[in-house]
Design a protein around this motif. Structure first.
Motif, PDB file in Angstrom:
ATOM      1  N   ARG A 109       0.859  -1.186   0.000  1.00  0.00           N
ATOM      2  CA  ARG A 109       0.000   0.000   0.000  1.00  0.00           C
ATOM      3  C   ARG A 109       0.886   1.223   0.000  1.00  0.00           C
ATOM      4  O   ARG A 109       1.728   1.400   0.880  1.00  0.00           O
ATOM      5  N   GLU A 110       0.702   2.059  -0.993  1.00  0.00           N
ATOM      6  CA  GLU A 110       1.498   3.270  -1.130  1.00  0.00           C
ATOM      7  C   GLU A 110       0.609   4.497  -0.981  1.00  0.00           C
ATOM      8  O   GLU A 110      -0.582   4.466  -1.306  1.00  0.00           O
ATOM      9  N   VAL A 111       1.189   5.566  -0.482  1.00  0.00           N
ATOM     10  CA  VAL A 111       0.477   6.837  -0.395  1.00  0.00           C
ATOM     11  C   VAL A 111       1.075   7.783  -1.421  1.00  0.00           C
ATOM     12  O   VAL A 111       2.298   7.942  -1.506  1.00  0.00           O
ATOM     13  N   ASP A 153       1.711  13.395  -4.223  1.00  0.00           N
ATOM     14  CA  ASP A 153       1.033  14.638  -4.573  1.00  0.00           C
ATOM     15  C   ASP A 153      -0.445  14.539  -4.199  1.00  0.00           C
ATOM     16  O   ASP A 153      -1.121  13.560  -4.523  1.00  0.00           O
ATOM     17  N   ALA A 154      -0.939  15.549  -3.526  1.00  0.00           N
ATOM     18  CA  ALA A 154      -2.345  15.573  -3.136  1.00  0.00           C
ATOM     19  C   ALA A 154      -3.214  15.831  -4.356  1.00  0.00           C
ATOM     20  O   ALA A 154      -2.833  16.548  -5.284  1.00  0.00           O
ATOM     21  N   ARG A 155      -4.399  15.246  -4.327  1.00  0.00           N
ATOM     22  CA  ARG A 155      -5.373  15.470  -5.383  1.00  0.00           C
ATOM     23  C   ARG A 155      -6.767  15.271  -4.784  1.00  0.00           C
ATOM     24  O   ARG A 155      -6.934  14.505  -3.817  1.00  0.00           O
ATOM     25  N   PRO A 156      -7.789  15.956  -5.304  1.00  0.00           N
ATOM     26  CA  PRO A 156      -9.144  15.751  -4.788  1.00  0.00           C
ATOM     27  C   PRO A 156      -9.687  14.394  -5.234  1.00  0.00           C
ATOM     28  O   PRO A 156      -9.556  14.028  -6.405  1.00  0.00           O
ATOM     29  N   THR A 167      -3.881  10.355  -1.483  1.00  0.00           N
ATOM     30  CA  THR A 167      -4.654   9.129  -1.639  1.00  0.00           C
ATOM     31  C   THR A 167      -3.752   7.901  -1.578  1.00  0.00           C
ATOM     32  O   THR A 167      -2.571   7.954  -1.925  1.00  0.00           O
ATOM     33  N   ALA A 168      -4.337   6.799  -1.144  1.00  0.00           N
ATOM     34  CA  ALA A 168      -3.608   5.530  -1.056  1.00  0.00           C
ATOM     35  C   ALA A 168      -3.901   4.675  -2.275  1.00  0.00           C
ATOM     36  O   ALA A 168      -4.981   4.757  -2.865  1.00  0.00           O
TER      37      ALA A 168
END
Length: 313
Positions: A280-282, A285-288, A298-299
């Motif tokens: 499981r990776e996170v 970069d953030a995204r909606p 997001t994971a």
């Protein structure tokens, strides 16, 4: 205008392992507008919608409303599809019921449908007299703009384009999960989901399903598997060049000690076998995750190692 699908595409977010999970899909025709939670916010009686949701909870059945693309007038009957997508045990049945008597759907035994037993769907004593579906593979395009505007801006034009081209088996559906991968679609009988689709991909996925195959381009996974298993199955398909839908079965192995990656076993019908180490990776970069939502990390699941083993026979 910024939408969640634009951000996801720009960041190259992987599609594999993002399909909604279900062993059986129960799709109910409901023309007209849909709200964000369509089963209780459409022209379907909301009390009936709530009872169907309660009946489906924990059964492996995923409910959805469907409608023909474009503006459609009410009809005296509504179509209902039930599709079980477990490999080697799958089936798709259809039925027509009076539009003003959808209450009869409450007589269905959803626990049995989730387990793959279609008896209640085929028995008029349970309110529905279904028959095996023999038409073109169903292509259900997520198009509920009240749930996420990407589904309206991207999904509805795709469904309309397919319908205008005379494609059989095309429906709009209320919710497939993963708005940011719009346009998204589900292809039955095998239950594979696709993302970032266009008309060419949708038609190719339908043609593949008609010949018992899976289109790997744009594939998010088979809904019968949990997300780590979806990733493992698609990795094996890519490595082995295997397109036959029913060739593979997948199961997660019992967890080991410590923080070792999840082990997923993929078995081929010819005796070949693979073990996938799934992590499981996170995202960095953030995204909606949907339009209007705040950006978040997001994971996702990825195959860290894929090992081919000796045939089991």
């Amino acid at each position: 205008m910024s939408i969640c699908a634009t951000a996801s595409r720009a960041l190259g977010e992987p599609l594999a392992g993002t399909a909604a999970t279900a062993r059986t899909w129960l799709l109910i025709e409901q023309p007209g507008p849909w709200g964000a939670k369509a089963l209780t916010s459409s022209r379907l009686d909301p009390g009936l919608g709530r009872r169907l949701e309660e009946a489906a909870r924990g059964t492996g059945v995923r409910l959805g409303l469907i409608r023909r693309p474009g503006r459609t007038a009410p009809t005296p009957t509504r179509r209902v599809f039930a599709a079980h997508v477990v490999p080697g045990q799958g089936w798709v049945h259809e039925a027509s019921i009076p539009s003003d008597d959808a209450e009869r759907l409450l007589a269905l035994d959803l626990k049995e449908l989730g387990a793959g037993n279609a008896a209640s769907f085929l028995d008029e004593a349970h309110g529905v007299s279904g028959t095996p579906y023999t038409g073109a593979p169903l292509v259900c395009v997520c198009a509920n703009g009240k749930r996420d505007r990407c589904c309206a801006l991207l999904g509805r034009p795709l469904a309309a384009e397919l319908r205008a081209a005379g494609t059989e088996g095309v429906w709009e559906v209320t919710h497939l999960g993963g708005h940011r991968f719009s346009p998204t679609l589900l292809v039955l009988p095998y239950g594979y989901a696709y993302g970032r689709a266009d008309a060419a991909l949708a038609l190719a996925a339908q043609r593949a399903a008609a010949t018992g195959r899976v289109l790997l381009d744009g594939c998010r996974g088979r809904s019968v598997w949990e997300r780590p298993e979806q990733v493992a199955e698609l990795a094996v398909r890519a490595a082995a060049g295997e397109e036959r839908a029913e060739a593979l079965t997948v199961r997660a192995l019992p967890p080991g000690e410590g923080t070792a990656p999840l082990q997923v076993r993929v078995d081929h019908a010819d005796g070949r076998r693979w073990t996938a180490e799934v992590v499981r990776e996170v995202a960095e970069d953030a995204r909606p995750e949907s339009c209007g939502a705040a950006p978040a990390l997001t994971a996702r699941f990825e195959v860290a190692r894929l090992t081919a083993e000796a045939p089991s026979h």
